[in-house]
Design a protein around this motif. Sequence first.
Motif, PDB file in Angstrom:
ATOM      1  N   ILE A  74     -12.470  -2.810   0.922  1.00  0.00           N
ATOM      2  CA  ILE A  74     -11.457  -2.128   0.112  1.00  0.00           C
ATOM      3  C   ILE A  74     -10.106  -2.375   0.759  1.00  0.00           C
ATOM      4  O   ILE A  74      -9.859  -1.960   1.890  1.00  0.00           O
ATOM      5  N   SER A  75      -9.230  -3.051   0.045  1.00  0.00           N
ATOM      6  CA  SER A  75      -7.896  -3.315   0.599  1.00  0.00           C
ATOM      7  C   SER A  75      -6.971  -2.153   0.268  1.00  0.00           C
ATOM      8  O   SER A  75      -7.203  -1.396  -0.673  1.00  0.00           O
ATOM      9  N   LYS A  76      -5.926  -2.046   1.045  1.00  0.00           N
ATOM     10  CA  LYS A  76      -4.927  -0.996   0.810  1.00  0.00           C
ATOM     11  C   LYS A  76      -4.151  -1.316  -0.448  1.00  0.00           C
ATOM     12  O   LYS A  76      -3.667  -2.423  -0.635  1.00  0.00           O
ATOM     13  N   LYS A  77      -4.046  -0.345  -1.337  1.00  0.00           N
ATOM     14  CA  LYS A  77      -3.334  -0.573  -2.602  1.00  0.00           C
ATOM     15  C   LYS A  77      -2.069   0.235  -2.622  1.00  0.00           C
ATOM     16  O   LYS A  77      -1.966   1.313  -2.198  1.00  0.00           O
ATOM     17  N   VAL A 109     -15.754   9.484   5.684  1.00  0.00           N
ATOM     18  CA  VAL A 109     -15.093   9.380   6.985  1.00  0.00           C
ATOM     19  C   VAL A 109     -14.607   7.956   7.226  1.00  0.00           C
ATOM     20  O   VAL A 109     -13.446   7.737   7.597  1.00  0.00           O
ATOM     21  N   LEU A 110     -15.488   6.966   7.027  1.00  0.00           N
ATOM     22  CA  LEU A 110     -15.121   5.582   7.315  1.00  0.00           C
ATOM     23  C   LEU A 110     -14.074   5.031   6.350  1.00  0.00           C
ATOM     24  O   LEU A 110     -13.281   4.166   6.722  1.00  0.00           O
ATOM     25  N   SER A 111     -14.049   5.514   5.125  1.00  0.00           N
ATOM     26  CA  SER A 111     -13.079   4.990   4.156  1.00  0.00           C
ATOM     27  C   SER A 111     -11.671   5.520   4.409  1.00  0.00           C
ATOM     28  O   SER A 111     -10.722   5.025   3.811  1.00  0.00           O
ATOM     29  N   PHE A 137      -8.607   0.002   8.800  1.00  0.00           N
ATOM     30  CA  PHE A 137      -9.279  -1.213   9.239  1.00  0.00           C
ATOM     31  C   PHE A 137     -10.761  -1.182   8.885  1.00  0.00           C
ATOM     32  O   PHE A 137     -11.307  -2.170   8.394  1.00  0.00           O
ATOM     33  N   LEU A 138     -11.417  -0.059   9.132  1.00  0.00           N
ATOM     34  CA  LEU A 138     -12.840   0.063   8.812  1.00  0.00           C
ATOM     35  C   LEU A 138     -13.088  -0.004   7.307  1.00  0.00           C
ATOM     36  O   LEU A 138     -14.087  -0.567   6.859  1.00  0.00           O
ATOM     37  N   ARG A 139     -12.188   0.577   6.536  1.00  0.00           N
ATOM     38  CA  ARG A 139     -12.324   0.524   5.080  1.00  0.00           C
ATOM     39  C   ARG A 139     -12.317  -0.918   4.590  1.00  0.00           C
ATOM     40  O   ARG A 139     -13.089  -1.297   3.723  1.00  0.00           O
ATOM     41  N   TRP A 140     -11.455  -1.741   5.199  1.00  0.00           N
ATOM     42  CA  TRP A 140     -11.374  -3.147   4.808  1.00  0.00           C
ATOM     43  C   TRP A 140     -12.565  -3.947   5.327  1.00  0.00           C
ATOM     44  O   TRP A 140     -13.166  -4.735   4.595  1.00  0.00           O
ATOM     45  N   VAL A 141     -12.949  -3.746   6.601  1.00  0.00           N
ATOM     46  CA  VAL A 141     -14.022  -4.530   7.209  1.00  0.00           C
ATOM     47  C   VAL A 141     -15.387  -4.172   6.650  1.00  0.00           C
ATOM     48  O   VAL A 141     -16.191  -5.047   6.319  1.00  0.00           O
ATOM     49  N   ILE A 142     -15.690  -2.885   6.516  1.00  0.00           N
ATOM     50  CA  ILE A 142     -17.022  -2.461   6.121  1.00  0.00           C
ATOM     51  C   ILE A 142     -17.205  -2.485   4.608  1.00  0.00           C
ATOM     52  O   ILE A 142     -18.219  -2.971   4.098  1.00  0.00           O
ATOM     53  N   PHE A 143     -16.221  -1.974   3.881  1.00  0.00           N
ATOM     54  CA  PHE A 143     -16.377  -1.804   2.433  1.00  0.00           C
ATOM     55  C   PHE A 143     -15.653  -2.841   1.601  1.00  0.00           C
ATOM     56  O   PHE A 143     -15.856  -2.935   0.393  1.00  0.00           O
TER      57      PHE A 143
END
Length: 125
Positions: free
Chosen positions: A122-125, A108-110, A114-120
């Motif tokens: 993981i940058s957008k590719k 869900v969070l990934s 924004f949450l994917r970048w802040v928490i994990f």
Amino acid sequence: MISGVAYTVCYFGQNYALEPVNNSVLANLYCGLMIVSILACMKSWFDFETPVSKWMNSRSWGLYICHYLPLAMIAVYLKKYVPNCPALACYLLVGTGTICGGYLMYEVLSRVPFLRWVIFGISKK
């Protein structure tokens, strides 16, 4: 194998959780050799990949980050509402719920950029 037999012979009947027994040279030798043996066996017999293990490996960082919230929630719920739960049932419920809840939270969070970048991280590719 020899270190395990020697450890058993020397400390048979004594409490293995107390200081003189668990800090002995034989205990540490046996523990170290068994860890190396387990790692060697896992490398030779279980070093393969299935679709399920490939999926789980690609999400292991997410499980690492997200596992504690489901673990704590399930454990508190069981302690509060099911105080006489047998130990084995508690371990199975908490373990299964932690893995499922952790992966669900990660999925869900990934999906939120924004949450994917802040928490994990993981940058957008």
